[in-house]
Design a protein around this motif. Structure first.
Motif, PDB file in Angstrom:
ATOM      1  N   SER A  14       0.588  -1.207   0.035  1.00  0.00           N
ATOM      2  CA  SER A  14       0.050   0.084  -0.067  1.00  0.00           C
ATOM      3  C   SER A  14       0.834   1.353  -0.183  1.00  0.00           C
ATOM      4  N   ARG A  15       0.410   2.300  -0.473  1.00  0.00           N
ATOM      5  CA  ARG A  15       1.006   3.623  -0.523  1.00  0.00           C
ATOM      6  C   ARG A  15       1.637   4.035   0.822  1.00  0.00           C
ATOM      7  N   THR A  16       0.548   3.774   2.024  1.00  0.00           N
ATOM      8  CA  THR A  16       0.862   4.148   2.929  1.00  0.00           C
ATOM      9  C   THR A  16       2.057   3.427   3.708  1.00  0.00           C
ATOM     10  N   ILE A 243       9.435  -2.954   9.785  1.00  0.00           N
ATOM     11  CA  ILE A 243       8.455  -2.945  10.865  1.00  0.00           C
ATOM     12  C   ILE A 243       7.690  -1.808  10.931  1.00  0.00           C
ATOM     13  N   ALA A 244       7.904  -0.485  10.483  1.00  0.00           N
ATOM     14  CA  ALA A 244       7.024   0.744  10.391  1.00  0.00           C
ATOM     15  C   ALA A 244       6.141   0.295   8.868  1.00  0.00           C
ATOM     16  N   GLY A 245       6.578  -0.295   7.854  1.00  0.00           N
ATOM     17  CA  GLY A 245       5.557  -0.579   6.899  1.00  0.00           C
ATOM     18  C   GLY A 245       4.613  -1.472   7.182  1.00  0.00           C
ATOM     19  N   LYS A 251      -2.502  -1.298  10.016  1.00  0.00           N
ATOM     20  CA  LYS A 251      -3.480  -0.296  10.546  1.00  0.00           C
ATOM     21  C   LYS A 251      -4.421   0.128   9.743  1.00  0.00           C
ATOM     22  N   GLU A 252      -4.063   0.285   8.353  1.00  0.00           N
ATOM     23  CA  GLU A 252      -4.844   0.430   7.219  1.00  0.00           C
ATOM     24  C   GLU A 252      -5.653  -0.547   6.994  1.00  0.00           C
ATOM     25  N   ALA A 253      -5.594  -1.773   6.908  1.00  0.00           N
ATOM     26  CA  ALA A 253      -6.133  -3.066   6.726  1.00  0.00           C
ATOM     27  C   ALA A 253      -7.288  -2.932   7.676  1.00  0.00           C
TER      28      ALA A 253
END
Ligand SMILES: *Cc1c(COP(=O)(O)O)cnc(C)c1O
Length: 395
Positions: A14-16, A243-245, A251-253
């Motif tokens: 994802s972009r995020t 890990i950040a990714g 979170k987005e999912a």
């Protein structure tokens, strides 16, 4: 048209998630173990990610251990439970015949080391029966490991019932939830799960990173020795960008889980209806107790490998079994486990839809699969024998 329909093998980032990674790589490049500011900034990102991930599955952040992915988490969970069991003289493990190889091969290795493994049958609907599982528990059983959702046929197991049985019988319960995390709601407390494996690249995060949830009080066995990272349970400088990714993707999912499922599920059912119209075909696994995006069919008289190559020519990326088995000619152990015979299991196709799938794309898939199956059958000697009555149809 180009349609990526192999999201069970891996997903597009994802972009995020990409943005979260880029920020770490470009700005927050410190080592989380360093005491100066850029190190401590990286530490903060790491712990924030741990908090966010824990929240999604209703765990405590201290119960989340970062690993290199689903396979490592499976290995470490099972090894840890086995070691704890062995200390108490309990060396029996229960699992199922249709687990991912990360589980099955770890169990094989433990058998060589003296453990006994019972692999439960999976029924034709792709579901494990909790009462059969309970009946298999012995005095020396130390672990039950049953996957949350199957990676090939998408069936979602009765995890809460299994969790309750294991807790009542005093047996540790591990679930490989790699296909489920980010796609269906998970609550490790309500489900009474002791150990759970997840992998970021199955929910639009990066590859090579995952996590293991281990309930407080469960002593983990190290697979990697070295520094004191991850509470001393997994050595090596943490992969902070990944890990950040992973946290950003999860979170987005989680935030869009319901709306994603509400969009994908009816399109999955439209695809199932469309493919059912192909003569001598069958859906693998229960029609409703399955992941929102999973469709898996058998078509009699053809080979899944040829089918998927011809679909690729038409812009459709699909799979004929799991990513690990494609390339080899053995039929899927999952399809054999649910009772498909060799010849039928060979003609399988898995389409795992992404959240952005459209009705138009589903219709394109149905049209093309129908045409390619008919084409392959037109020169298949197996199909000729079926049609002439020389061998009986199974589907
Ligand atoms: C993909 C997958 C794995 C392996 O995860 P990796 O991160 O690729 O190691 C394990 N179990 C299941 C069910 C999977 O789908």
């Amino acid at each position: 048209m180009k349609i990526y329909a192999d999201n069970a093998a891996t997903t597009k980032m994802s972009r995020t998630a990409i943005d979260a990674m880029l920020r770490c790589m470009e700005e927050e490049y410190g080592n989380p173990s360093s005491l100066y500011t850029i190190g401590q900034n990286a530490r903060e990102i790491l712990e924030k990610a741990r908090n966010e991930i824990a929240a999604v599955i209703h765990a405590d952040p201290r119960e989340i251990l970062f690993t290199s992915g689903g396979s490592e988490a499976d290995n470490q969970a099972i090894r840890s439970a086995a070691e704890l069991g062995k200390k108490k003289g309990r060396t029996h493990i229960i699992s199922t015949a249709f687990e991912h190889h990360a589980v099955l091969h770890t169990l094989k290795r433990l058998e060589q080391e003296g453990f006994t493994v019972t692999l439960l049958d999976v029924h034709e609907d792709g579901l494990v029966r909790p009462e059969e599982l309970e009946a298999a528990i012995r005095d020396d059983t130390c672990l039950v490991t049953v996957m949350y959702a199957n990676n090939e046929i998408g069936t979602i197991q009765p995890i809460r019932e299994i969790g309750a049985i294991c807790r009542r019988r005093g047996v540790l319960f591990h679930t490989d939830a790699v296909q489920a995390v980010g796609h269906v709601p998970i609550d490790v407390a309500a489900d009474q799960i002791d150990l759970l494996s997840a992998s970021a690249h199955k929910f639009h995060g990066p590859k090579g990173i995952g996590f293991l949830y281990a309930k407080k009080g469960i002593r983990l066995t190290n697979l990697i020795e070295g520094g004191a990272q991850e509470r001393g349970k997994r050595a090596g400088t943490e992969n902070v960008p990944a890990i950040a990714g992973m946290a950003a993707a999860l979170k987005e999912a989680a935030a869009h889980m319901e709306e994603n499922a509400a969009h994908v599920r009816p399109l999955r059912d439209r695809l199932i209806e469309g493919l059912k119209a192909i003569p001598h075909s069958a859906l693998n696994g229960d029609a409703s107790r399955r992941l929102p995006g999973n469709v898996n069919f058998c078509f009699e008289g053809i080979e899944g490998e040829s089918l998927l190559l011809l679909l690729d020519d038409r812009g459709i990326s699909a799979s004929s079994g799991s990513a690990c088995t494609s390339g080899s000619l053995d039929p899927s152990h999952v399809l054999l486990a649910i009772g498909r015979v060799h010849d039928v299991a060979h003609g399988s196709l898995r389409l795992s839809l992404g959240e952005d799938i459209t009705a138009e794309e589903v219709d394109y898939i149905v049209q093309n699969v129908s045409e390619v199956v008919a084409y392959l059958r037109s020169f298949s000697p197996v199909w000729r024998d079926l049609v002439s009555g020389k061998t009986p149809f199974i589907l």
